[in-house]
Design a protein around this motif. Structure first.
Motif, mmCIF file in Angstrom:
data_model
loop_
_atom_site.group_PDB
_atom_site.id
_atom_site.type_symbol
_atom_site.label_atom_id
_atom_site.label_comp_id
_atom_site.label_asym_id
_atom_site.label_seq_id
_atom_site.Cartn_x
_atom_site.Cartn_y
_atom_site.Cartn_z
ATOM 1 N N PHE C 110 0.859 -1.311 0.135
ATOM 2 C CA PHE C 110 0.092 -0.018 0.106
ATOM 3 C C PHE C 110 0.865 1.316 -0.031
ATOM 4 O O PHE C 110 0.448 2.330 -0.534
ATOM 5 C CB PHE C 110 -0.885 0.267 1.220
ATOM 6 N N SER C 111 2.208 1.265 0.880
ATOM 7 C CA SER C 111 2.812 2.413 0.661
ATOM 8 C C SER C 111 3.230 2.905 -0.520
ATOM 9 O O SER C 111 3.429 3.993 -0.789
ATOM 10 C CB SER C 111 4.058 2.147 1.739
ATOM 11 N N ALA C 112 3.253 1.823 -1.404
ATOM 12 C CA ALA C 112 3.718 2.321 -2.815
ATOM 13 C C ALA C 112 2.755 2.899 -3.649
ATOM 14 O O ALA C 112 2.961 3.310 -4.709
ATOM 15 C CB ALA C 112 4.714 1.051 -3.480
ATOM 16 N N ILE C 113 1.620 3.049 -3.097
ATOM 17 C CA ILE C 113 0.714 3.503 -3.943
ATOM 18 C C ILE C 113 -0.433 4.626 -3.164
ATOM 19 O O ILE C 113 -0.713 5.763 -3.913
ATOM 20 C CB ILE C 113 -0.612 2.593 -4.294
ATOM 21 N N SER C 114 -0.152 4.509 -1.941
ATOM 22 C CA SER C 114 -0.981 5.335 -1.026
ATOM 23 C C SER C 114 -0.127 6.472 -0.730
ATOM 24 O O SER C 114 1.033 6.229 -0.008
ATOM 25 C CB SER C 114 -1.622 4.676 0.150
ATOM 26 N N GLY C 115 -0.446 7.731 -0.603
ATOM 27 C CA GLY C 115 0.308 8.856 -0.202
ATOM 28 C C GLY C 115 -0.197 9.111 1.189
ATOM 29 O O GLY C 115 0.127 10.253 1.665
ATOM 30 N N SER C 116 -1.089 8.613 1.826
ATOM 31 C CA SER C 116 -1.682 9.068 3.206
ATOM 32 C C SER C 116 -1.454 8.056 4.292
ATOM 33 O O SER C 116 -2.036 6.855 4.315
ATOM 34 C CB SER C 116 -3.136 9.274 2.989
ATOM 35 N N VAL C 152 5.876 3.528 7.931
ATOM 36 C CA VAL C 152 6.766 3.267 6.582
ATOM 37 C C VAL C 152 6.219 4.038 5.554
ATOM 38 O O VAL C 152 6.920 4.426 4.565
ATOM 39 C CB VAL C 152 7.152 1.804 6.674
ATOM 40 N N ASP C 153 4.913 3.966 5.530
ATOM 41 C CA ASP C 153 4.252 4.432 4.432
ATOM 42 C C ASP C 153 4.601 5.988 4.019
ATOM 43 O O ASP C 153 4.634 6.471 2.810
ATOM 44 C CB ASP C 153 2.553 4.680 4.717
ATOM 45 N N MET C 154 4.976 6.703 5.181
ATOM 46 C CA MET C 154 5.470 8.050 4.697
ATOM 47 C C MET C 154 6.521 8.132 4.186
ATOM 48 O O MET C 154 7.094 9.043 3.440
ATOM 49 C CB MET C 154 5.573 8.889 6.365
ATOM 50 N N LEU C 155 7.628 6.974 4.434
ATOM 51 C CA LEU C 155 8.772 6.970 3.875
ATOM 52 C C LEU C 155 8.904 6.752 2.299
ATOM 53 O O LEU C 155 9.646 6.967 1.585
ATOM 54 C CB LEU C 155 9.838 6.259 4.488
ATOM 55 N N ILE C 156 8.006 5.725 2.164
ATOM 56 C CA ILE C 156 7.879 4.948 0.823
ATOM 57 C C ILE C 156 7.026 5.913 -0.237
ATOM 58 O O ILE C 156 6.012 5.967 0.266
ATOM 59 C CB ILE C 156 7.393 3.594 0.698
ATOM 60 N N PRO C 157 7.685 6.264 -1.484
ATOM 61 C CA PRO C 157 6.613 7.301 -2.064
ATOM 62 C C PRO C 157 5.596 6.383 -2.877
ATOM 63 O O PRO C 157 5.563 5.364 -2.919
ATOM 64 C CB PRO C 157 7.500 7.521 -3.389
ATOM 65 N N PRO C 158 4.445 6.903 -3.148
ATOM 66 C CA PRO C 158 4.079 8.695 -2.856
ATOM 67 C C PRO C 158 3.914 8.908 -1.671
ATOM 68 O O PRO C 158 3.573 7.977 -0.667
ATOM 69 C CB PRO C 158 2.834 8.857 -3.927
ATOM 70 N N SER C 159 4.239 10.167 -1.090
ATOM 71 C CA SER C 159 3.706 10.333 0.216
ATOM 72 C C SER C 159 3.453 11.939 0.328
ATOM 73 O O SER C 159 4.424 12.625 -0.300
ATOM 74 C CB SER C 159 4.994 10.140 1.056
ATOM 75 N N ALA C 160 2.420 12.365 0.829
ATOM 76 C CA ALA C 160 2.117 13.622 0.479
ATOM 77 C C ALA C 160 2.920 14.451 1.684
ATOM 78 O O ALA C 160 3.392 15.692 1.181
ATOM 79 C CB ALA C 160 0.577 13.976 1.090
#
Ligand code: NA
Ligand code: NA
Lengths: 300, 172, 439
Positions: C110-116, C152-160
């Motif tokens: 998800f991290s690689a697709i979600s920016g939130s 981790v989501d914040m580190l992996i793009p995309p990330s707002a």
């Protein structure tokens, strides 16, 4: 008694324009003790570039280093200054300077103090070779200064932030860009540039402007001192001719090839640039454009 | 009345959602046209950047009053939660009063900036040439709406229990 | 007026108002009004403040913020995310702590697709936590990985938030986005290893599934992976591909990514009008909030600079004769401390106007600094008592999970993040190698 003028720059602080300005301010403050001082407040971090003109107009700051393209929202005529074809010393003699100041006083509530950059023509930089002045099929990154001209040359124009130009060139999002003869090394654009189209056109204009009421508040001795230093600043403008030569040589060393046309085509190219430029000016402000055009061009 | 105002704010937010969708389409259309020549259509939309910028700005403004109604403008409530509820409730009033004043100031001076721009006929000269006051005018309108919602917010605080609100504290 | 007074007034004033509980955006705007009045010449300064506020959010470089958030919201509101979790779950078998590992892997996808970040944690938490608890997972083992992967989501793009950091600091946004990939991947792998080791040493933490090893095999096992996981990951491919092929600038790629996500959802016939509206509303709420803070905070930084406080503080700090490493470590320490109390957006707003001139003055690599800044913000999401993800978890967890469970659950992941921060500090290449290669 001593007064202090607050100055902001519409250009970033690490660039050559502000570096040279800082040197001048140091001298200004050293010699002007007890008369007039300048307090350099900062660059676009303090006031956004496109707001600097308004800040001078309304008196948020007293003085600014600015270019006309950044304050067309104060008056469209600001951008006409790129069309001057005679040195500023000549502009002061032939009445162009006074004509500029009349407009700047009336429409911008500001005094046009001095031009500190001259002889910095714009060029088209490309990654695809052209053999005639036609940009059809090329995607070119533009700024408002030469948008009309590039569109007249049939380019597809693209707007990007300065920080994205390098990637855009590397990946082929754009095939080229317009920029003055100096400065492409600042953001490493030279690494992604193959050709420069000669000749250049227009003249990158960078000037000092001042809030009109603040200017009028100055005492006689203060104004005389300011004037003396402004003329000294303009007197240093020979630097820019040397700088343009250095930058041209540096570009050649970096492998950027000059694309040259025959004499007739070159002249037609430059004439076209000014024709498009003045046509745009006349659309915005016909009467002033006509007055400026006569004063900005060399008398034959 | 509070409900009708809430519906107005929700309608504005919905318009913001539509703008967000349109902004995406404008950028996609620009990229597509630049890379795929379509006969009869221009190679790219030269105005796409400046129009998307304007849409982003309007989106921000259109959503802001609705977020205030929902308590979704994030804040730091760690102190309010630690204090006795009654004291926290009092501090909420201080914050609201300051917030109301702040919105009224922005509305007034934003209106003056837009008015002055209109009076001097200032133009925004980019690919599109537009009157500058078009982009300046929405700001004071929205801050006036925010001030209005601030009043309803205070009314809700008065009617509610004597303790801190449960507004959003973060969103990332 | 001296700069010390301006610094106290603006930095101190905004901090006091922040703790008073005013909405973050309004604290900055309130302080701006006072600052503009004092330092920019009274009424003309206030009119200038209004104008500058407009130009602060009318910026093309900020358009990826809502577009990245939209990508995540579409995944969740169309139910596509659920399908992806199922696809991953079928593939991972016979691993100690299987469901926790599935959560980390799904979270990374998800991290690689979600920016939130919050969307990822809330989604995984509400879907997987009940299952794990029902299977007898200990609450600390069940909640820990879910919170950690959200960060981790914040580190992996995309990330707002990365886009916001880049646009506020002037660090190249594309380099920052790419710079987060390696540290983010390192953390994911470390989390999986930690879960496996923990459960191996204490199998009671996570009882094995009754049907472990059973379930569909052959094509039936792989079908959801090819039907849902791979196509979803291809969105990431669209974005990177458009960039590499020279179709679009990094900023424009965000729009392509959001558009691709919508098209994909439409292909699955999951894109109902209602789902689209929900996704747009969720996006408008999160990004509208962030952008409204930017409206106040950009101008805050300008007035701070105009008043001379920025320069004064920077000279004060760089003039102490401290080593560059000491100054950078001090800035990171301050960020971690702030993260305990203050949300990520405010952290950036308060510190960047002072930090970035220092970074420039000391000639610190901005991408290196930016990635460490991201890791500190990621830590802030996990730090008690105010960490956003702890609160989110509390919100979605059933009552048998106590706050004490949640605090204890997060400790090992905070420790791993701190180790990663130290590693990047020592070996900057972890952060800068990939951006130098690609960006
Ligand atoms: Na564009
Ligand atoms: Na992400």
């Amino acid at each position: 008694q001593e007064a202090t003028l607050r100055l902001v720059s519409a250009f970033a602080e690490n660039g050559i324009y502000v570096q040279r300005l800082q040197t001048w301010i140091q001298k200004f403050n050293a010699e002007g003790k007890g008369v007039l001082q300048i307090n350099f407040i900062g660059g676009p971090k303090a006031i956004p570039s496109f707001e600097v003109g308004n800040a001078v107009k309304t008196g948020v700051v007293d003085m600014a280093l600015n270019t006309g393209a950044f304050y067309t929202n104060v008056m469209p005529e600001a951008d006409f200054l790129k069309l001057t074809r005679i040195p500023v010393a000549e502009q002061r003699r032939n009445g162009a300077f006074d004509a500029i100041n009349k407009v700047w006083n009336d429409k911008g509530n500001m005094q046009y103090l001095a031009r500190m950059v001259e002889n910095q023509p714009f060029h088209i930089y490309l990654n695809k070779k052209i053999d005639k002045p036609d940009l059809a099929g090329l995607k070119v990154r533009i700024t408002p200064v030469y948008r009309d001209f590039f569109q007249a040359l049939n380019a597809s124009v693209v707007t990007t932030a300065p920080g994205e130009v390098y990637t855009a060139l590397e990946r082929g999002v754009v095939d080229g860009y317009g920029w003055p003869i100096g400065g492409i090394f600042d953001l490493n654009w030279h690494e992604r540039t193959k050709f420069r189209v000669d000749p250049g056109f227009y003249d990158a204009e960078v000037s000092l402007i001042m809030n009109l009421p603040a200017y009028r508040r100055l005492s006689e001795p203060q104004r005389a001192y300011l004037q003396k230093q402004l003329l000294a600043l303009e007197g240093e403008n020979g630097f820019w001719t040397r700088y343009a030569q250095e930058e041209t040589a540096r570009q050649e060393k970096a492998g950027i090839q000059a694309v040259k046309f025959d004499a007739a085509t070159s002249k037609a190219f430059v004439d076209r640039a000014y024709q498009v430029g003045w046509a745009g000016a006349e659309k915005q402000s016909p009467e002033i454009a006509a007055r400026f055009k006569a004063l900005f061009s060399p008398s034959r | 009345m509070a409900r009708a105002y809430g519906r107005l704010l929700a309608a504005l937010a919905l318009a913001g959602c539509a703008l967000l969708f349109a902004m995406m389409l404008v950028i996609v259309a620009d990229v597509a046209l630049r890379n795929i020549p379509v006969p009869g259509l221009p190679r790219g939309l030269a105005w796409s950047n400046e129009v998307s910028e304007l849409m982003l700005y309007l989106l921000t403004l259109l959503v802001a009053p609705w977020l205030l109604r929902q308590g979704q403008h994030i804040r730091v409530d760690i102190l309010l939660q630690a204090l006795p509820p009654r004291l926290a409730w009092t501090l909420e009033w201080v914050g609201d009063a300051l917030g109301l004043a702040c919105c009224l100031f922005m509305a007034w001076y934003g209106a003056r900036a837009a008015w002055e721009s209109w009076a001097s006929g200032s133009l925004s000269i980019k690919t599109l040439v537009t009157p500058e006051w078009w982009s300046l005018a929405p700001l004071p309108v929205v801050f006036l709406l925010l001030a209005g919602e601030m009043l309803f917010r205070m009314a809700r605080l008065y009617a509610g229990e004597r303790g801190p609100r449960r507004d959003a504290v973060s969103a990332a | 007026m001296n700069w010390e007074f301006a610094a106290w007034l603006m930095l101190g004033g905004s901090t006091v108002l922040l703790f008073l509980g005013m909405p973050v955006a309004l604290t900055f705007i309130t302080v701006n009004i006072v600052g503009a009045w004092l330092y920019m010449g009274g009424e003309v300064g206030l009119a200038q403040l209004a104008r500058s506020s407009v130009s602060s959010v009318a910026a093309f470089s900020l358009t990826p913020i809502p577009l990245f958030v939209l990508m995540g919201e579409v995944l969740f509101h169309t139910g596509l995310a659920l399908k992806v979790i199922e696809g991953i779950e079928r593939l991972i078998r016979r691993v100690p702590g299987r469901l926790a590992v599935v959560a980390v892997v799904a979270g990374t996808v998800f991290s690689a697709i979600s920016g939130s970040t919050i969307a990822t944690t809330a989604m995984l938490g509400s879907l997987m936590l009940p299952i794990m608890l029902a299977r007898g997972y200990h609450p600390t083992l069940a909640t820990g990985p879910l919170m950690a992967i959200g960060a981790v989501d914040m580190l992996i793009p995309p990330s707002a938030l990365t886009v916001l950091l880049g646009s506020l600091s002037g660090i190249s946004i594309s380099k920052l986005l790419i710079g987060g990939v390696v540290p983010g991947a390192i953390l994911s792998v470390a989390f999986v290893l930690w879960i496996v080791l923990r459960v191996k040493s204490n199998p009671r933490l996570a009882p094995p599934d009754p049907d472990e090893g059973a379930g569909p095999s052959g094509w039936a096992r792989w079908r959801p992976f090819f039907a849902y996981v791979l196509p979803t990951l291809s969105i990431f491919g669209v974005v990177v591909g458009a960039l590499a092929a020279g179709w679009a600038t990094p900023t424009e790629c965000a729009a392509l990514g959001a558009f691709a996500t919508l098209v994909l959802a439409a292909c699955y016939r999951a894109l109902t009008a209602q789902a689209l509206l929900k996704a747009l509303q969720g996006t408008a709420a999160i990004s509208g909030m962030i952008l409204f803070i930017i409206l106040g905070a950009t101008t805050f930084a300008q007035i701070l600079s105009f008043s001379g406080a920025s320069n004064g503080l920077v000279q004060l700090i760089t003039g102490q004769g401290l080593s560059t490493a000491a100054v950078v470590a001090g800035m990171l320490g301050l960020l971690i401390f702030l993260g305990i109390f203050v949300d990520q957006v405010s952290m950036m707003m308060i510190t960047l106007p002072i930090f970035m001139p220092i970074v420039q003055a000391l000639a610190v690599d901005p991408v290196w600094f930016g990635v460490m800044f991201l890791i500190c913000m990621q830590l802030g999401l996990l730090l008690p008592p105010h960490g956003l993800l702890l609160m989110t978890m509390r919100g979605v967890a059933p009552p048998q999970v106590t706050m004490a469970h949640i605090f204890r659950a997060v400790v090992p992941y905070v420790a791993m993040s701190l180790l990663l921060l130290a590693a990047v500090f020592h070996w900057p290449a972890i952060a800068t190698w990939l951006p130098a290669l690609i960006g």
